[in-house]
Design a protein around this motif. Structure first.
Motif, PDB file in Angstrom:
ATOM      1  N   TYR A  93      21.075   8.021  -8.840  1.00 50.79           N
ATOM      2  CA  TYR A  93      22.209   8.840  -8.096  1.00 50.79           C
ATOM      3  C   TYR A  93      22.595   7.627  -7.081  1.00 50.79           C
ATOM      4  N   GLY A  94      22.495   6.603  -7.421  1.00 54.62           N
ATOM      5  CA  GLY A  94      23.060   5.471  -6.435  1.00 54.62           C
ATOM      6  C   GLY A  94      21.993   4.700  -5.824  1.00 54.62           C
ATOM      7  N   THR A  95      22.435   3.710  -5.071  1.00 55.12           N
ATOM      8  CA  THR A  95      21.530   3.034  -4.416  1.00 55.12           C
ATOM      9  C   THR A  95      21.078   3.640  -3.080  1.00 55.12           C
ATOM     10  N   ARG A  96      19.766   3.813  -2.742  1.00 53.62           N
ATOM     11  CA  ARG A  96      19.209   4.539  -1.421  1.00 53.62           C
ATOM     12  C   ARG A  96      18.738   3.478  -0.652  1.00 53.62           C
ATOM     13  N   VAL A  97      18.853   3.492   0.691  1.00 51.57           N
ATOM     14  CA  VAL A  97      18.482   2.312   1.538  1.00 51.57           C
ATOM     15  C   VAL A  97      17.800   3.105   2.789  1.00 51.57           C
ATOM     16  N   ILE A  98      16.865   2.849   3.260  1.00 49.84           N
ATOM     17  CA  ILE A  98      16.309   3.277   4.616  1.00 49.84           C
ATOM     18  C   ILE A  98      15.724   2.210   5.501  1.00 49.84           C
ATOM     19  N   ILE A  99      16.040   2.415   6.804  1.00 48.73           N
ATOM     20  CA  ILE A  99      15.719   1.527   7.859  1.00 48.73           C
ATOM     21  C   ILE A  99      15.072   2.354   9.155  1.00 48.73           C
ATOM     22  N   GLY A 100      13.876   2.074   9.439  1.00 55.30           N
ATOM     23  CA  GLY A 100      13.241   2.769  10.567  1.00 55.30           C
ATOM     24  C   GLY A 100      12.418   2.239  11.460  1.00 55.30           C
ATOM     25  N   ASP A 101      12.164   2.824  12.478  1.00 50.08           N
ATOM     26  CA  ASP A 101      10.990   2.493  13.521  1.00 50.08           C
ATOM     27  C   ASP A 101      10.154   3.366  13.816  1.00 50.08           C
ATOM     28  N   VAL A 102       8.985   3.227  13.663  1.00 49.70           N
ATOM     29  CA  VAL A 102       7.569   3.913  13.849  1.00 49.70           C
ATOM     30  C   VAL A 102       7.383   3.833  15.398  1.00 49.70           C
ATOM     31  N   GLN A 103       7.306   5.224  15.754  1.00 53.33           N
ATOM     32  CA  GLN A 103       6.706   5.261  17.203  1.00 53.33           C
ATOM     33  C   GLN A 103       5.453   4.401  17.513  1.00 53.33           C
ATOM     34  N   GLY A 104       5.259   3.786  18.489  1.00 52.11           N
ATOM     35  CA  GLY A 104       4.040   2.804  18.541  1.00 52.11           C
ATOM     36  C   GLY A 104       4.017   1.569  18.039  1.00 52.11           C
ATOM     37  N   LYS A 105       2.701   0.871  18.069  1.00 53.54           N
ATOM     38  CA  LYS A 105       2.359  -0.372  17.569  1.00 53.54           C
ATOM     39  C   LYS A 105       1.083  -0.211  16.935  1.00 53.54           C
ATOM     40  N   GLY A 106       0.560  -1.263  16.096  1.00 52.75           N
ATOM     41  CA  GLY A 106      -0.762  -1.220  15.715  1.00 52.75           C
ATOM     42  C   GLY A 106      -1.004  -0.827  14.327  1.00 52.75           C
ATOM     43  N   LEU A 107      -2.294  -0.720  13.809  1.00 55.97           N
ATOM     44  CA  LEU A 107      -2.476  -0.239  12.544  1.00 55.97           C
ATOM     45  C   LEU A 107      -2.306   1.076  12.211  1.00 55.97           C
ATOM     46  N   ALA A 108      -2.139   1.887  13.329  1.00 54.16           N
ATOM     47  CA  ALA A 108      -1.709   3.382  13.103  1.00 54.16           C
ATOM     48  C   ALA A 108      -0.464   3.574  12.959  1.00 54.16           C
ATOM     49  N   ALA A 109       0.461   2.759  13.738  1.00 52.09           N
ATOM     50  CA  ALA A 109       1.891   2.545  13.315  1.00 52.09           C
ATOM     51  C   ALA A 109       2.405   2.170  11.799  1.00 52.09           C
ATOM     52  N   ILE A 110       1.565   1.113  11.521  1.00 52.02           N
ATOM     53  CA  ILE A 110       1.669   0.674  10.178  1.00 52.02           C
ATOM     54  C   ILE A 110       1.350   1.857   8.857  1.00 52.02           C
ATOM     55  N   GLY A 111       0.170   2.551   9.271  1.00 50.12           N
ATOM     56  CA  GLY A 111       0.119   3.651   8.160  1.00 50.12           C
ATOM     57  C   GLY A 111       0.946   4.834   8.264  1.00 50.12           C
ATOM     58  N   ALA A 112       1.800   5.087   9.362  1.00 51.27           N
ATOM     59  CA  ALA A 112       2.761   5.992   9.251  1.00 51.27           C
ATOM     60  C   ALA A 112       3.957   5.513   8.629  1.00 51.27           C
ATOM     61  N   GLY A 113       4.194   3.968   8.724  1.00 50.30           N
ATOM     62  CA  GLY A 113       5.310   3.334   8.016  1.00 50.30           C
ATOM     63  C   GLY A 113       5.169   3.347   6.525  1.00 50.30           C
ATOM     64  N   PHE A 114       3.905   3.200   6.212  1.00 46.43           N
ATOM     65  CA  PHE A 114       3.636   3.070   4.900  1.00 46.43           C
ATOM     66  C   PHE A 114       3.939   4.265   4.112  1.00 46.43           C
ATOM     67  N   ALA A 115       3.270   5.336   5.032  1.00 46.59           N
ATOM     68  CA  ALA A 115       3.625   6.902   4.295  1.00 46.59           C
ATOM     69  C   ALA A 115       5.031   7.124   4.002  1.00 46.59           C
TER      70      ALA A 115
END
Length: 389
Positions: free
Chosen positions: A190-212
């Motif tokens: 359907y074309g090229t899809r792009v996302i950029i985002g910022d997870v609330q907070g920092k640390g491993l918990a934020a990395i986990g939410a970003g990976f999800a």
């Protein structure tokens, strides 16, 4: 038929601020190598030995200087490889033993002098071995971090049929390769899809939410025919992640994000989930893209009665779209003033995407004095000019 542009060579490692890239295996191998060359070490050790021997001869029995050479293996353990440190220890032990054998004194003076020299040299070798072992363990951890980074964040640049995607990424933590900012570029039916985002907070918990969120985007970008369907899949993924986090006693997270869809036409579709709007650079001019429908961040749709909707804006041939996280716009100088992104981008309107990000990165460093308070992520999405047959 138009020929697809040649894909730039992808980097094999993580791009650091200085642009240097080192593979994980090379990083592990480098920690066991000395920072001083063999010939330089030999020359320096010879000069030092001759100097100390000369001073010892001049001072005579009043002050014995040669025994002070036992500190050299300790110094070598900091800068040399294990083999070099052993070689230095053997050299120093030989010199000290030779001078002790020819010096006046009792038998016990000789025994304790030699014993102290051997012990000091052995401790230097042991310290070098411990340093290299610790550095190797840290290099392996960093290698694991590189692998994690490659799984979470795609190495850029990436070329699709619709855009050239260049990126700048710097986590706030010096010893991490990933942080709370996320991005992804997926070429779909359907074309090229792009996302950029910022997870609330920092640390491993934020990395986990970003990976999800990224994992859900990679799948939904190819499966879902509409951009709103992709964003709904991301919402569901973040909600499920938060439910799991609550069960494990971790705080729930939300993700501000901007999802973009590119096709063969001259328009870009966008769904804004509480993120910063993009900037458009074209024909030497810049302008902020106005998005009228901004919805709540991912993970908070249950708090809003309004469904997320998509809107479109023009993206002509040869134009570049700059999207950033708030680590850019909220960077501060020594007086506490925020970084004036819109004012600075005007001077870079004629830059190519890679040059644009280089200029942004350098200017951010100067503006903030090298002090960052948040992760920094930026994408420069360039629409190639029409290709002639």
């Amino acid at each position: 038929m138009a020929q697809k542009p040649q894909t730039p060579k992808r980097r094999s490692g993580v791009r650091h601020r200085d642009g240097a890239v080192q593979s994980p295996d090379a990083s592990i191998a480098a920690v066991s190598q000395g920072r001083i060359g063999n010939w330089a070490l030999l020359g320096g050790l010879t000069v030092l030995t001759l100097l100390v021997v000369f001073l010892d001869v001049r001072t005579g029995n009043d002050l014995r200087v040669v025994p002070l050479l036992v500190v050299v293996p300790a110094l070598a353990s900091v800068y040399c490889s294990l083999r070099q440190t052993i070689w230095v220890a053997v050299w120093i032990t030989t010199v000290v033993v030779g001078f002790r054998a020819g010096a006046d004194g009792t038998f016990w003076d000789f025994v304790f002098g030699i014993g102290f020299a051997v012990l000091a040299c052995a401790l230097g070798v042991a310290a070098c071995a411990a340093r290299i072992r610790h550095a190797t363990e840290m290099a392996r951890l960093r290698s694991a971090a590189v692998t994690l980074q490659r799984q979470i964040l795609r190495p850029l640049p990436v070329v699709t049929d619709h855009v050239f995607a260049y990126g700048l990424y710097e986590p706030i933590e010096e010893d991490r390769f990933v942080g709370g900012d996320i991005y992804e570029v997926v070429e779909s039916p359907y074309g090229t899809r792009v996302i950029i985002g910022d997870v609330q907070g920092k640390g491993l918990a934020a990395i986990g939410a970003g990976f999800a969120a990224i994992a859900a985007f990679r799948e939904a970008a190819i499966r879902e025919p509409t951009l709103t369907g992709v964003v709904q899949a991301l919402e569901d993924a973040v909600v499920r992640h938060n439910e799991f986090s609550a069960q494990t006693g971790e705080a729930e997270r939300f993700v501000t994000a901007l999802a973009l869809g590119f096709d063969e036409g001259g328009h870009v579709e966008a769904v804004n989930c509480g993120h910063l709007p993009p900037r458009l650079l074209h024909d030497g001019r810049t302008s902020a893209v106005t998005l009228h429908r901004t919805s709540v961040p991912l993970g908070l749709a249950g708090l809003s009665r309004e469904a997320r909707t998509a809107e479109s804006f023009d993206f002509p041939r040869g134009a570049t779209l700059l999207v950033v996280t708030d680590g850019v716009t909220e960077a501060r100088d020594a007086t506490g003033a925020f970084y004036p992104l819109d004012e600075r981008v005007v001077a870079w309107a004629a830059h190519g995407p890679r040059e644009l990000l280089d200029a942004l990165h350098g200017d951010l460093e100067v503006f903030s004095g090298g002090i960052r308070r948040d992760d920094v992520a930026a994408l420069a999405l360039h629409r190639a000019p029409a290709v002639t047959h």
